[in-house]
Design an enzyme around this catalytic site. Structure first.
Site, mmCIF file in Angstrom:
data_model
loop_
_atom_site.group_PDB
_atom_site.id
_atom_site.type_symbol
_atom_site.label_atom_id
_atom_site.label_comp_id
_atom_site.label_asym_id
_atom_site.label_seq_id
_atom_site.Cartn_x
_atom_site.Cartn_y
_atom_site.Cartn_z
ATOM 1 N N GLY A 22 0.804 -1.209 0.000
ATOM 2 C CA GLY A 22 0.000 0.000 0.000
ATOM 3 C C GLY A 22 0.842 1.265 0.000
ATOM 4 N N LYS A 47 0.519 8.905 11.090
ATOM 5 C CA LYS A 47 0.288 9.608 9.820
ATOM 6 C C LYS A 47 1.545 10.291 9.300
ATOM 7 C CE LYS A 47 -4.641 10.825 10.067
ATOM 8 N NZ LYS A 47 -5.594 11.951 10.042
ATOM 9 N N THR A 86 -5.925 -3.887 -0.272
ATOM 10 C CA THR A 86 -5.163 -5.042 0.183
ATOM 11 C C THR A 86 -5.409 -5.223 1.669
ATOM 12 O OG1 THR A 86 -2.951 -6.030 0.359
ATOM 13 C CG2 THR A 86 -3.075 -3.646 0.536
ATOM 14 N N LYS A 168 -7.858 -16.273 1.787
ATOM 15 C CA LYS A 168 -7.810 -15.531 0.531
ATOM 16 C C LYS A 168 -8.900 -15.993 -0.432
ATOM 17 C CE LYS A 168 -4.407 -12.919 1.672
ATOM 18 N NZ LYS A 168 -4.690 -11.492 1.956
ATOM 19 N N LEU A 193 4.197 -15.066 -3.638
ATOM 20 C CA LEU A 193 4.836 -14.678 -2.382
ATOM 21 C C LEU A 193 5.618 -13.381 -2.590
ATOM 22 C CD1 LEU A 193 5.760 -15.323 0.564
ATOM 23 C CD2 LEU A 193 7.672 -16.590 -0.464
#
Length: 300
Positions: A22, A47, A86, A168, A193
């Site tokens: 991300g 943050k 994700t 998943k 992976l």
């Protein structure tokens, strides 16, 4: 990239932006000219980690949201035309076990429902895993290679305690069912992976690694390739369905030894040196042709 795709008009959300994938997606999307909503889980992440990426508050907005807090999802998605999603395990439940599937399924359901309620949403890129395709009773007898048309068998995963594959598979199927029911345009990336700098033997993807190796389906992916794949399937208007994503396969003894050394560096000195010169080569039985074809003209 399709000629009609104008990046400057796109505001996209990355969720969870605090994970390695991300965070790198946020960086790359800003570099390409997107306006980005970086959505991070409520607890445990500062943050300030995003301050060095962009000082322009008009191009990068950081949200604290939680996949189990529907209103926080709506806030992060407001005005966005795209979502890169994700799943990151909750801080109070970091390990994949038999209960993680329930957690991941609820998160996927909430996120897709929030997307369905976001009028500006054009496309969702849902990160899944190759473990949602490879675990099947018939995998050794299949005539064709495994690809994104295949699904892991949930009962098989449960029987052999393959919790990552089970989670998943169930989460991705939940997302697909909701996307089709609500008319959400979604594509999924079934990642091998991830070869991250903090990869360890504790990674839940690795349960069953020996069997994946023997079956010729043990695949890995570098972070940069994975990031590019996500952006490519978002920007290409012809993308659809699922995409198996990997750029390396572990199918020789040398590959296996090198990975073992990375996973257990303390024990690497006692590992045998490989001198078989490829004699242990295992035929690849998994295909990523669909993604490779899409990425041929992609400009990273």
């Amino acid at each position: 990239m399709a000629p009609s795709f104008d990046i400057s008009t796109h505001t996209v959300c990355v969720m969870d932006a605090s994970g390695q994938l991300g965070f790198r997606l946020v960086q790359k999307l800003l570099q390409r000219g997107y306006t980005v909503h970086a959505s991070i889980q409520k607890y445990g992440v500062d943050k300030e980690m995003f301050n060095e990426i962009s000082a322009d508050s008009d191009k990068l907005k950081v949200f604290r949201s939680d996949p189990f807090d529907y209103h926080s999802l709506i806030d992060a998605l407001k005005g966005c035309s795209g979502l890169f999603y994700t799943f990151e395990p909750p801080f109070d439940q970091p390990d994949y076990d038999e209960f993680m599937a329930d957690v991941e399924v609820r998160a996927a359901h909430n996120v897709l429902e929030a997307c369905a309620q976001t009028e500006t949403m054009d496309k969702v890129v849902f990160t899944s895993a190759a473990t949602a395709t490879v675990w099947r009773e018939d995998r050794k007898t299949m005539e064709l290679d495994l690809d994104e048309r295949h699904w892991s068998d949930v009962n098989f995963c449960r029987k052999f305690k393959l919790w990552h594959g089970m989670s998943k598979t169930l989460a991705e199927k939940t997302a697909w069912a909701l996307a089709m029911d609500r008319g959400v345009n979604m594509v999924s990336i079934n990642s091998g992976l991830g070869m991250s700098h903090d990869l360890s033997i504790k990674n839940p993807y690795l349960r069953g690694a020996a069997e994946m190796y023997e079956d010729g389906v043990f695949v890995t992916v570098d972070l940069e390739f994975l990031v590019d794949a996500h952006i490519c399937v978002y920007e290409d208007v012809s993308s659809y369905g699922r995409y198996l994503c990997f750029n390396h396969i572990i199918n020789t003894q040398d590959d296996a030894v090198q990975l073992a050394r990375k996973l257990t560096p303390a024990a690497s000195s006692s590992m045998p040196q490989s001198d078989d010169h490829g004699k242990s080569f295992i035929e690849q039985r998994i295909s990523n042709k669909k993604l490779n074809k899409l990425m041929v003209d992609f400009e990273a």
